[in-house]
Design an enzyme around this catalytic site. Structure first.
Site, PDB file in Angstrom:
ATOM      1  N   ASP A 193      30.429  41.755  26.740  1.00  0.00           N
ATOM      2  CA  ASP A 193      30.815  41.940  28.148  1.00  0.00           C
ATOM      3  C   ASP A 193      30.602  40.522  29.323  1.00  0.00           C
ATOM      4  O   ASP A 193      30.321  39.482  28.944  1.00  0.00           O
ATOM      5  CB  ASP A 193      29.644  42.593  28.720  1.00  0.00           C
ATOM      6  CG  ASP A 193      29.795  43.450  30.406  1.00  0.00           C
ATOM      7  OD1 ASP A 193      29.690  44.236  30.103  1.00  0.00           O
ATOM      8  OD2 ASP A 193      30.053  42.662  31.390  1.00  0.00           O
ATOM      9  N   ILE A 194      32.014  40.503  29.213  1.00  0.00           N
ATOM     10  CA  ILE A 194      32.824  39.246  30.078  1.00  0.00           C
ATOM     11  C   ILE A 194      31.852  39.417  31.418  1.00  0.00           C
ATOM     12  O   ILE A 194      31.566  40.143  32.861  1.00  0.00           O
ATOM     13  CB  ILE A 194      34.365  39.617  31.245  1.00  0.00           C
ATOM     14  CG1 ILE A 194      35.397  40.118  29.778  1.00  0.00           C
ATOM     15  CG2 ILE A 194      34.514  38.661  31.810  1.00  0.00           C
ATOM     16  CD1 ILE A 194      36.401  40.023  30.262  1.00  0.00           C
TER      17      ILE A 194
ATOM     18  N   ASN B 198      37.772  40.762  39.738  1.00  0.00           N
ATOM     19  CA  ASN B 198      38.527  41.167  40.506  1.00  0.00           C
ATOM     20  C   ASN B 198      38.186  40.779  42.649  1.00  0.00           C
ATOM     21  O   ASN B 198      39.659  40.838  42.943  1.00  0.00           O
ATOM     22  CB  ASN B 198      38.466  42.168  39.946  1.00  0.00           C
ATOM     23  CG  ASN B 198      38.779  42.662  39.015  1.00  0.00           C
ATOM     24  OD1 ASN B 198      39.945  42.832  38.289  1.00  0.00           O
ATOM     25  ND2 ASN B 198      37.672  43.603  37.990  1.00  0.00           N
TER      26      ASN B 198
ATOM     27  N   ASP C  63      43.869  41.826  35.231  1.00  0.00           N
ATOM     28  CA  ASP C  63      43.727  41.824  33.959  1.00  0.00           C
ATOM     29  C   ASP C  63      44.585  41.090  32.731  1.00  0.00           C
ATOM     30  O   ASP C  63      44.157  41.151  31.496  1.00  0.00           O
ATOM     31  CB  ASP C  63      45.933  42.768  34.006  1.00  0.00           C
ATOM     32  CG  ASP C  63      44.920  44.544  34.625  1.00  0.00           C
ATOM     33  OD1 ASP C  63      44.131  45.010  34.710  1.00  0.00           O
ATOM     34  OD2 ASP C  63      45.985  44.967  34.797  1.00  0.00           O
TER      35      ASP C  63
ATOM     36  N   GLU D 250      35.470  45.743  30.862  1.00  0.00           N
ATOM     37  CA  GLU D 250      35.464  44.366  30.183  1.00  0.00           C
ATOM     38  C   GLU D 250      34.270  44.801  28.813  1.00  0.00           C
ATOM     39  O   GLU D 250      33.997  43.322  29.021  1.00  0.00           O
ATOM     40  CB  GLU D 250      34.649  43.870  31.062  1.00  0.00           C
ATOM     41  CG  GLU D 250      33.702  43.984  32.197  1.00  0.00           C
ATOM     42  CD  GLU D 250      33.555  44.998  33.321  1.00  0.00           C
ATOM     43  OE1 GLU D 250      32.513  44.733  33.987  1.00  0.00           O
ATOM     44  OE2 GLU D 250      34.068  45.798  33.298  1.00  0.00           O
TER      45      GLU D 250
END
Length: 257
Positions: free
Chosen positions: A91-92, A99, A108, A134
């Site tokens: 997971d980022i 964002n 993106d 993500e």
């Protein structure tokens, strides 16, 4: 006797193929090859749509449908061969901040860049998928427990050290938290349970500070010399049974000389 649908002659002019053709036209990797017959053209179209249905449109990685199919095959292989396999969930970290601070187009770009970095970290035999949002997943067949942590740590380190250009003159770095779980050799694992175990380790990595690796290791099934002796109803000999000398009785050892 009427012919079956499979053997009936297909007239392409009667099929509504515009949407299918438009979908494939949007993806340069799935440009339809030349066909020498209407049947060949239709087969190429079907093959292209099948491949497209298994791919995440943003990153080009396998999607959840293909990921699930790979897990099913891997569970069957582990059950049949006894080889180990590792599932990693990644997971980022702090992706929402990307964002919020730079906009969704930048988000993106980060997803695409991380996907490309991850693709360079895995073997051809591994499966890399975008699990959702993500979050990514990697299925690593034949990955022994002794090497799993080193593999996951290498992936984490490479992502952390790879700059991502989100606009001209602006680069950012992101990190990933990684959780993983091994299958048990010779055991028919439950796919939801396997995913849940890896997810639990991912949540653990997040809660412990992010940008780290947490793995759920399989239990050690090694049988010691002492345990072997107990299984066969005799006490192990510290000389002949390769018992740990620190566990033997010094007086007993002296009497043996």
């Amino acid at each position: 006797m009427s012919s079956s649908p499979a053997s009936a002659t297909i007239e392409l002019s009667k099929l509504r193929l515009d949407t299918a053709q438009a979908l494939l036209a949007q993806d340069e990797e799935h440009a339809l090859p030349e066909a020498d017959s209407p049947t060949g053209y239709l087969q190429n179209l079907i093959d292209g749509l099948c491949e497209l249905s298994l791919k995440d449109p943003l990153t080009g990685l396998a999607n959840r449908r293909q990921f699930r199919a790979v897990l099913e095959r891997e569970v069957d292989r582990v059950t049949r061969t006894g080889e180990s396999a590792l599932l990693l969930m990644l997971d980022i970290d702090h992706f929402k901040a990307v964002n919020d601070n730079h906009g969704h187009p930048a988000g993106d770009l980060v997803l695409q860049a991380v996907a490309q970095t991850l693709a360079g970290c895995v073997r051809p035999m591994d499966t890399l998928a975008r699990y959702g949002g993500e979050e990514f997943a990697v299925v690593l067949p034949g990955c022994q427990a002794a090497f799993g942590e080193a593999v996951a740590e290498r992936i984490r380190s490479i992502v952390e050290s790879t700059p991502i250009t989100i606009e001209p003159g602006l680069q950012i770095h992101v990190t990933v938290s990684i959780g993983g779980s091994f299958t048990l050799p010779w055991v028919k694992a439950s796919i939801p349970a396997w995913i849940d175990r890896a997810d639990h380790q991912l949540y653990r990595a997040k809660s412990e500070g992010r940008n780290r690796v947490c793995l759920d290791f399989p239990p050690d099934s090694t049988v010691s010399a002492e345990e072997k002796g107990l299984l066969f109803n005799h006490l192990p000999d510290p000389v002949t049974d390769d018992m740990d000398p620190y566990l033997s009785d010094p007086a007993d050892s002296a009497n043996r000389k």
